[in-house]
Design an enzyme around this catalytic site. Structure first.
Site, PDB file in Angstrom:
ATOM      1  CB  CYS A 119      -0.914  -0.007   1.222  1.00  0.00           C
ATOM      2  SG  CYS A 119      -2.256   1.207   1.080  1.00  0.00           S
ATOM      3  CB  CYS A 121      -1.928   4.867   3.381  1.00  0.00           C
ATOM      4  SG  CYS A 121      -1.920   3.342   4.319  1.00  0.00           S
ATOM      5  CB  CYS A 129      -4.477   3.709  -0.127  1.00  0.00           C
ATOM      6  SG  CYS A 129      -4.972   3.558   1.603  1.00  0.00           S
ATOM      7  CE  LYS A 194      -8.214  -0.980   3.859  1.00  0.00           C
ATOM      8  NZ  LYS A 194      -6.805  -0.797   3.519  1.00  0.00           N
ATOM      9  NE  ARG A 204      -7.154   4.829   8.410  1.00  0.00           N
ATOM     10  CZ  ARG A 204      -8.330   5.185   7.933  1.00  0.00           C
ATOM     11  NH1 ARG A 204      -8.859   6.343   8.293  1.00  0.00           N
ATOM     12  NH2 ARG A 204      -8.976   4.411   7.098  1.00  0.00           N
ATOM     13  NE  ARG A 216      -6.940   4.895   4.642  1.00  0.00           N
ATOM     14  CZ  ARG A 216      -5.871   5.667   4.701  1.00  0.00           C
ATOM     15  NH1 ARG A 216      -5.687   6.618   3.794  1.00  0.00           N
ATOM     16  NH2 ARG A 216      -4.993   5.530   5.672  1.00  0.00           N
ATOM     17  CE  LYS A 247      -8.292  -3.567   6.838  1.00  0.00           C
ATOM     18  NZ  LYS A 247      -7.115  -3.009   6.309  1.00  0.00           N
ATOM     19  CB  SER A 273      -6.034  -1.456  14.787  1.00  0.00           C
ATOM     20  OG  SER A 273      -6.763  -0.571  13.959  1.00  0.00           O
ATOM     21  CE1 TYR A 312      -2.262  -5.362  14.388  1.00  0.00           C
ATOM     22  CE2 TYR A 312      -4.662  -5.389  14.286  1.00  0.00           C
ATOM     23  CZ  TYR A 312      -3.443  -4.987  13.768  1.00  0.00           C
ATOM     24  OH  TYR A 312      -3.412  -4.227  12.638  1.00  0.00           O
TER      25      TYR A 312
HETATM   26  C1  PBG Z   1      -3.849   0.465   4.736  1.00  0.00           C
HETATM   27  C2  PBG Z   1      -4.310  -0.521   5.720  1.00  0.00           C
HETATM   28  C3  PBG Z   1      -5.102  -0.224   6.798  1.00  0.00           C
HETATM   29  C4  PBG Z   1      -5.230  -1.386   7.547  1.00  0.00           C
HETATM   30  C5  PBG Z   1      -4.523  -2.389   6.881  1.00  0.00           C
HETATM   31  N1  PBG Z   1      -3.964  -1.836   5.730  1.00  0.00           N
HETATM   32  C6  PBG Z   1      -5.674   1.069   7.231  1.00  0.00           C
HETATM   33  C7  PBG Z   1      -6.527   1.862   6.370  1.00  0.00           C
HETATM   34  O1  PBG Z   1      -7.064   1.417   5.365  1.00  0.00           O
HETATM   35  O2  PBG Z   1      -6.660   3.027   6.733  1.00  0.00           O
HETATM   36  C8  PBG Z   1      -5.974  -1.483   8.821  1.00  0.00           C
HETATM   37  C9  PBG Z   1      -5.617  -2.575   9.728  1.00  0.00           C
HETATM   38  C10 PBG Z   1      -6.073  -2.395  11.130  1.00  0.00           C
HETATM   39  O3  PBG Z   1      -6.830  -1.477  11.473  1.00  0.00           O
HETATM   40  O4  PBG Z   1      -5.649  -3.228  11.938  1.00  0.00           O
HETATM   41  N2  PBG Z   1      -3.521   0.287   3.635  1.00  0.00           N
END
Ligand code: PBG
Length: 327
Positions: A119, A121, A129, A194, A204, A216, A247, A273, A312
Site C-alpha cells: 500500500c 498510505c 493509499c 475492505k 493509522r 478513504r 475486513k 486494530s 493482533y
Molecule cells: C492500509 C491498511 C489499513 C489497515 C490495513 N492496511 C488502514 C486503512 O485502510 O486506513 C488497517 C488494519 C487495522 O486497522 O488493523 N492500507
C-alpha cells in the site's frame, strides 16, 4: 421421548467437544507486525496495548516470540523514515520492508511464512493509499507503483503479497508484473472487500498513515452495501487473487458468510486494530473478560466461514487453542 436433540448433546464436555462444528488451528492465524525504519527499536504502541513496533534489526524478536507461541505466519507493515509524494519508500530497494525481509528471511528460512502489505498510505505525504492528482486519488497512476512495490517485496523474499490500497485493477497489475519477472508462484492475498471503517483508527496511529485531508471513502467501501463486496471479490478473483481478505471482521460476519458460500478460494478475515483496542480497553476497565471475549469473537469469525484469521491476538489465541479452550 421427543426432546430437543441439542439438549441430549450438551450434557457432557467430551461430547460437546466431539460435535463441535467449528475447529480452530494455530495454522490458520496470521500475526500483523509493524516495522519502523531505524535501529534498535522495540516500542510498545499506545493505541494497541501489548503490540510492539520493531525496526528491521529487532523484528526477528517479534517473529521468534510468535513462533514460540505456535504462530507461523506474519503480515508486515512498514513505516518509513521519510515520506514523499510518490511513496517511494514503498518500492525503494533500501525501504523499511526490504530491509526487514533481508534480515528475517535468512534467520527463519522455512520456519516463518512472511506476507507483506502492499500500500502507499504509510509512504505518501498525503497519507492516502494512492497518488494524489488535483486533490484526488489517481487510481490508474497508482497501479504501476503498487506492482513495483509487490515485485520489490518478492525480490527480497516476501512469501506472499497483500495489496490493501483498494485501487481497481491492483491485483491484475501485480500479477502481471510478478509473472513477467519470474515470480509466478508468489500468491496474492487481496484485500478485496475492505470497508471504509472507523475500526482502523488505532492502526493509522501505529502506522503513521492517517490521511492528511479527506477520508478513504472514494476507494474503500460503504458499509451499507454487501453486493458491492461480492462484486469486488469476484473481480479480484478474475484478476488473479489467490486469497480474499474481508475486513473488518466482526462488523462483517455477514459478508464473510456470504462470501464463503459463493467463492471457491480461501477467505481471510482481518480482525482489525479497533476490534483489538476495544477489547483491550473494555477489559482494562474491568467491563469484560478479555480472554473469553477474544475466544468467542475469534470462533465466531471461523463459524461465519473464514478459513484464516489475521489478528493482533494471534499469540494469545494460539495458546487458547493449544490449551483446548477453543478449537
Ligand atoms: C492500509 C491498511 C489499513 C489497515 C490495513 N492496511 C488502514 C486503512 O485502510 O486506513 C488497517 C488494519 C487495522 O486497522 O488493523 N492500507
Amino acid at each position: 421421548m421427543l426432546i430437543n436433540r441439542t439438549r441430549r448433546l450438551r450434557g457432557s464436555e467430551i461430547l460437546r467437544r466431539m460435535i463441535r462444528e467449528t475447529r480452530l488451528s494455530c495454522d490458520a492465524l496470521i500475526y500483523p507486525l509493524f516495522v519502523r525504519e531505524g535501529k534498535n527499536i522495540e516500542e510498545e504502541l499506545p493505541s494497541l496495548p501489548g503490540q510492539i513496533r520493531y525496526s528491521p534489526d529487532t523484528l526477528a524478536k517479534g517473529i521468534d516470540a510468535a513462533l514460540n507461541a505456535g504462530v507461523h505466519s506474519f503480515l508486515l507493515f512498514g513505516i518509513p523514515e521519510i515520506k514523499d509524494e510518490k511513496g517511494s519508500g514503498a518500492y525503494n530497494e533500501n525501504g523499511v520492508i526490504q530491509q526487514a525481509l533481508k534480515n528475517v528471511k535468512k534467520t527463519f528460512a522455512e520456519d516463518a511464512y512472511i506476507a507483506t502489505d502492499v500500500c502507499m498510505c504509510e509512504y505518501t505525504l498525503s497519507g492516502h493509499c494512492g497518488l494524489i492528482h488535483n486533490g484526488n486519488v489517481d487510481n490508474d497512476a497508482t497501479l504501476p507503483l503498487l506492482a513495483q512495490t509487490a515485485l520489490s517485496h518478492a525480490v527480497f523474499g516476501s512469501d506472499m503479497v497483500a495489496p490493501s490500497a483498494m485501487m481497481d485493477g491492483a491485483a491484475l497489475a501485480i500479477r502481471d508484473t510478478l509473472d513477467a519477472k519470474g515470480f509466478k508462484d508468489t500468491p496474492i492475498m487481496s484485500y478485496a472487500a475492505k470497508y471504509a471503517s472507523a475500526f482502523y483508527g488505532p492502526f493509522r496511529e501505529a502506522a503513521g498513515s492517517t490521511p492528511q485531508f479527506g477520508d478513504r471513502k472514494s476507494y474503500q467501501m460503504d458499509y451499507h452495501n454487501s453486493k458491492e463486496a461480492l462484486k469486488r471479490i469476484e473481480l479480484d478473483i478474475e484478476e488473479g487473487a489467490d486469497i480474499i481478505i474481508v475486513k473488518p471482521a466482526i462488523p462483517c460476519l455477514d459478508i464473510i458468510s456470504q462470501t464463503s458460500q459463493q467463492i471457491k478460494l480461501p477467505i481471510a478475515a482481518y480482525s482489525v486494530s479497533g476490534e483489538y483496542a476495544m477489547v483491550k480497553a473494555a477489559a482494562a476497565s474491568g467491563f469484560i473478560d478479555e480472554y473469553k471475549i477474544m475466544c468467542e469473537s475469534s470462533v465466531a469469525v471461523f463459524r461465519a466461514g473464514a478459513n484464516i484469521l489475521i489478528t493482533y491476538f494471534a499469540k494469545e489465541l494460539a495458546a487458547a487453542i493449544k490449551k483446548g479452550d477453543i478449537g
